[in-house]
Structures are given as structure tokens and as C-alpha cells.
Design an enzyme around this catalytic site. Structure first.
Site, PDB file in Angstrom:
ATOM      1  N   ASP A   1       0.866  -1.188   0.000  1.00  0.00           N
ATOM      2  CA  ASP A   1       0.000   0.000   0.000  1.00  0.00           C
ATOM      3  C   ASP A   1       0.896   1.229   0.000  1.00  0.00           C
ATOM      4  O   ASP A   1       2.107   1.124   0.271  1.00  0.00           O
ATOM      5  CB  ASP A   1      -0.929   0.008   1.229  1.00  0.00           C
ATOM      6  CG  ASP A   1      -0.166   0.017   2.543  1.00  0.00           C
ATOM      7  OD1 ASP A   1       0.819  -0.746   2.656  1.00  0.00           O
ATOM      8  OD2 ASP A   1      -0.509   0.795   3.456  1.00  0.00           O
TER       9      ASP A   1
ATOM     10  N   GLU B   1      -0.101  -0.942   5.847  1.00  0.00           N
ATOM     11  CA  GLU B   1       0.975  -0.397   6.679  1.00  0.00           C
ATOM     12  C   GLU B   1       0.859   1.106   6.860  1.00  0.00           C
ATOM     13  O   GLU B   1       0.989   1.635   7.961  1.00  0.00           O
ATOM     14  CB  GLU B   1       2.346  -0.748   6.080  1.00  0.00           C
ATOM     15  CG  GLU B   1       3.507  -0.575   7.047  1.00  0.00           C
ATOM     16  CD  GLU B   1       4.078   0.830   7.123  1.00  0.00           C
ATOM     17  OE1 GLU B   1       4.825   1.103   8.069  1.00  0.00           O
ATOM     18  OE2 GLU B   1       3.784   1.671   6.243  1.00  0.00           O
TER      19      GLU B   1
END
Ligand SMILES: NCC(=O)N[C@@H](Cc1c[nH]cn1)C(=O)O
Ligand code: ZN
Ligand code: ZN
Length: 487
Positions: A102, A167
Site C-alpha cells: 500500500d 501499513e
């Protein structure tokens, strides 16, 4: 210097660099922003793309649902977590790589010179959101594993992968999954994370610590609807005025956090640590140039490094509900939410800091005699992490760095947070190491994020060399333990 085997692998990596860059371009094109709700589908798509890449390499991939009964703060479903493995030879050590696919939000209008989701090479730098944080390093590791396979070489280690898609949003749901899947880690010998940067633009580094983070939301509300500032300005307590006062009470002009008690548990600086900072090669001018900022709060290397790595800091990130578009909207927002975070360090306790902050904000607010409603919450928090640099894994990495870059690494800590680091160290009790491949000027989270072609390709070689060094290390450790047993 490198061996014949290493040279063969390096040559393969050099020859295939354009293909590696093409795959990175395909990955960067997926807007896997985990912060903005409307992009959540793309994060899941990115996780699936990564899973396909691992499967194509022969790995067994499990997509683990991240507590679907626990949606995130925005009430959205979380993307799955990848747990994958390749190779199960009991004679070989098992290395588990962690990475995230991400990214932070990015829009061309934020001031990007290139389209953030179209990886663009300019003067040897590959610009794009996620290029260095963290798609480039994840792919470099995969490319390194793939290089052994492509050359039909026996892989020196067994591989495991833990790859997440949340994250940047604070690794939501991750801790529960790690606890529930402890068996996955039972045969893992070493854990490697490559999700931070060198301290310099040129000198490689090995990282043995990070700060944690506690993220706060401060909501101030006066009513249900925004109001005309001409009709109501001057007769009401405005939520934004309250919020700005609250936010302004948090740090002084020297960067010191004003919340009483917050520094009480910070580990004291030892003589040994001071010497470590003194010995570090640090180009203050280069570091300053990378930020584009003219003056730092501190002037010496020791002060700067210690305030980045081992003292807490407080940053204000934004205000939800505030009008931020160009032009002036003459309204009084009815509800505003301030966001700030405290990068906390050993031995600060998250729940104590949380209590101190809430009490302080309530005290400051009560002095304002405002009838507005105040709500303080902590949507996410993560622990700091510190590792033992004498761990054999660090020895293997130092040798690999010397082989690929021809110089010893700088031993550094990092001011940012990688929530999984301390989680994995605590839960699995295995060696955890951070091995960055990006340079200090890579601009993580900013409008000029990039990884250089050089760092991406040399980083791939570094990971391949690390596999060989870990295999050697494991052989030596096993031999030593056999000798001890025989004696
Ligand atoms: N490359 C690591 C990174 O940028 N991590 C984020 C994680 C985080 C912490 N709090 C919310 N997200 C960071 O900002 O340090
Ligand atoms: Zn990252
Ligand atoms: Zn990041």
C-alpha cells in the site's frame, strides 16, 4: 569482493534490469492508497497482483482475511494479508521477508512534477508513489529470489513472505493475525524488513531501531451544520478557534512537547550511545538539502540524530472539516478534527502517554470556557523497535553490503515507524533486521518520491548476496553447535 557465483547472479540482474523496472512500473500504476476510503479496492487489487507474482515464482500463497469482523476506523473492509512460502528444505535456513504494497496518498495537484502513478525515469531516478516505499524494495527481494530460479541455481535459503496492504494506515488488524498464525513463523530463522532509507544519499546503512507512533484525533463540534460567518461570526465559540488553540498548546518553538510527564520514561542517553552517534558519518548539508528546509531545530549531528531516533517528537498532520481548497469559503465549520501524532521511543508506554495527552487537552480546553464538545481518540498506535546489532543476521548483512557496495554500512536507527517490527520480535522471538536499499533523498511520503535505478538494481544484488551469506552463516552456526554437542 564477489565470488564466481555472485558474479553470475549480478550479471543476470544487470541484464534484466529493464524488465525489473517494467514490473515496478506496473505496480506503481495501481493506486493502492490505504488512507483514502475510495482507493481501498485498489489496495486489494495490489495485494492480489503481488500474490500472482509470488505464485508465478512457485510460491504457495495464502491470502489471510484481516479480521473482517473488525472494519477499520472508516468502517471499510481490510485487504487480505499475504503469507507465502517457497522451499521447505530442512537443511536450509528460512528467511522471512516483510514488506507492504500500500502507499501514501498522492495527487498530481499536490505538486508532483510527474504523474505519481506513472513511474517515470529522469536522470537515473525512478519517480512514482511507492517507488521506494515500499513497492521497489518488495520487488527487489522477489527479483533476487527469481534470479536464482532463472539461472537454475539451487536457492540458498527457504523463503517466507509476509506482505500487507495496510501499513501506511498503521498496520490495522495485523497484530491479531500474527498471533493467530504463530505456526507460520515456527520454522523461520531470520526476519528481514526493507522499508526505510539510508542516512545518506550514497552510503548504505543497516537499521537497528525505529520509533513508535501514537496517532491522536481531536474533535471539536458546536452543532450539526456549518454556519455563515457573517450571520454568526462574533457570537459563537468557533470549533476551529478552539482546535487551533489546542493544537498550538502541544509543542513549543524549540520542538519540545509541552504535555506534562511525556518525557518521564524516555530512556536516558548512555555514554556508549553518545559514542555511536559521534562515530556516524553524517552530511548535515546534504540532509538539509534533501528536505528543502533552510534551518533545523538543532545544529549538531549528535543533537539531530538523537532527536530523530531516540527522543519523542510531536507532529501536526491536518484538520478534517477545515476548508482547504483554493479561494475563501466564508463559513464556520461545525465540526473539525485535528490529527497529530507522537513518535514515541523506549521506554515510553502507549497507554500512559495516551492518558497524559487526553488529560492535558481537557485541561487546556476547560480553560477556554467553550460550550463546544471535545472528543479525543487514538485510532492507531505502534511500538518502537530496537534490535541487537551483534546478532549474526547483522554480520551476514554487513558482509553482503561490503560485497555489493564496496563499503561498510552505517549502523543507524530510523525516526519513522514500522509497526510490524516490534510485533514480530515480541511474538516470534526471532532475529529481526531492517536492511534499507533506498537513499536518504528518496522522498518517502512526499511529492518527489523516487528510487534510483542504481539503488533498485544494486538492492536486488544485495538481497541475492544476503541469501548466500545467511546460508554460510547457518552452516557455520550448525557446525559450531554440532562441535559443542560432540564435546
Ligand atoms: N515506511 C514506513 C512508514 O512510513 N510507516 C508509517 C507507519 C505509520 C505510523 N503511524 C501511522 N502510520 C510512518 O508514518 O512511520
Ligand atoms: Zn513503508
Ligand atoms: Zn510509508
Amino acid at each position: 569482493s564477489s565470488s564466481g557465483l555472485e558474479n553470475q547472479i549480478f550479471q543476470y540482474i544487470d541484464l534484466h534490469q529493464n524488465e525489473f523496472i517494467q514490473t515496478l512500473k506496473e505496480w506503481v500504476a495501481v493506486e493502492s492508497d490505504s488512507i483514502q476510503p475510495e482507493r481501498r479496492q485498489n489496495v486489494t487489487q495490489m495485494v492480489e497482483l503481488t500474490a500472482d507474482r509470488l505464485r508465478a515464482m512457485g510460491a504457495t500463497v495464502e491470502l489471510v482475511k484481516l479480521c473482517s469482523h473488525k472494519p477499520d476506523v472508516q468502517s471499510l473492509l481490510l485487504p487480505p494479508l499475504i503469507l507465502a512460502e517457497l522451499g521447505k528444505d530442512p537443511q536450509k535456513p528460512t528467511v522471512c521477508f516483510y514488506g507492504h504494497v500500500d502507499v501514501q496518498p498522492a495527487k498530481k495537484e499536490d505538486g508532483w512534477k510527474t504523474d505519481p502513478y506513472n513511474l517515470t525515469e529522469i536522470d537515473g531516478n525512478l519517480y512514482g508513489r511507492g517507488a521506494t516505499d515500499n513497492k521497489g524494495p518488495v520487488l527487489a527481494w522477489i527479483n533476487a529470489v527469481e534470479s536464482f530460479r532463472a539461472l537454475k541455481l539451487d536457492t540458498p535459503v527457504n523463503h517466507k513472505f509476509i506482505i500487507e496492504g495496510m501499513e501506511e494506515a498503521g498496520s490495522l488488524g495485523l497484530e491479531e493475525i500474527i498471533k493467530e498464525n504463530q505456526r507460520f513463523f515456527s520454522d523461520v530463522d531470520y526476519i528481514v524488513i526493507s522499508d526505510n532509507l539510508w542516512l545518506s544519499n550514497r552510503k548504505p546503512a543497516l537499521t537497528y531501531g525505529t520509533r513508535g507512533n501514537i496517532c491522536f484525533s481531536v474533535e471539536v463540534q458546536c452543532g450539526e451544520r456549518d454556519l455563515h460567518s457573517g450571520s454568526f461570526g462574533g457570537i459563537i465559540h468557533e470549533p476551529m478557534t478552539d482546535l487551533i488553540a489546542l493544537l498550538d498548546s502541544l509543542v513549543d518553538t524549540s520542538g519540545r512537547i509541552l504535555i506534562p510527564g511525556v518525557y518521564d520514561d524516555v530512556a536516558s542517553l548512555t555514554e556508549e550511545e553518545k559514542k555511536l552517534y559521534e562515530a556516524i558519518e553524517f552530511d548535515l548539508e546534504e540532509y538539509k538539502n534533501n528536505t528543502g528546509v533552510k534551518k533545523f531545530l538543532y545544529d549538531t549531528k549528535e543533537e539531530i540524530l538523537s532527536h530523530l531516533w531516540r527522543y519523542p517528537s510531536l507532529s501536526i498532520h491536518g484538520i478534517e472539516g477545515a476548508f482547504h481548497e483554493p479561494g475563501i469559503k466564508t463559513a464556520i465549520p461545525a465540526k473539525v478534527i485535528g490529527k497529530f501524532s507522537i513518535r514515541q521511543v523506549p521506554h515510553m508506554d502507549i497507554s500512559i502517554v495516551k492518558r497524559q495527552v487526553i488529560k492535558y487537552l481537557e485541561d487546556v480546553f476547560s480553560k477556554r470556557n467553550s460550550p463546544n464538545k471535545l472528543k479525543v481518540s487514538v485510532p492507531i498506535s505502534a511500538m518502537p523497535w530496537v534490535a541487537d546489532i551483534n546478532d549474526p543476521l547483522y554480520t551476514a548483512a554487513r558482509t553482503a553490503i561490503k560485497t555489493v557496495f564496496g563499503q561498510d554500512p552505517e549502523m543507524i536507527r530510523d525516526g519513522a515507524t514500522i509497526p510490524i517490527a516490534q510485533m514480530l520480535q515480541n511474538i516470534t522471538r526471532k532475529s529481526v533486521m531492517m536492511l534499507p536499499i533506498g537513499a536518504a533523498d528518496d522522498g518517502e511520503h512526499s511529492q518527489k518520491e523516487k528510487i534510483s535505478r542504481y539503488n533498485y538494481i544494486q538492492g536486488t544484488k544485495l538481497f541475492a548476496t544476503l541469501f548466500l551469506e545467511i546460508a554460510k552463516l547457518h552452516g557455520q552456526l550448525q557446525e559450531a553447535s554440532n562441535t559443542t554437542t560432540a564435546n
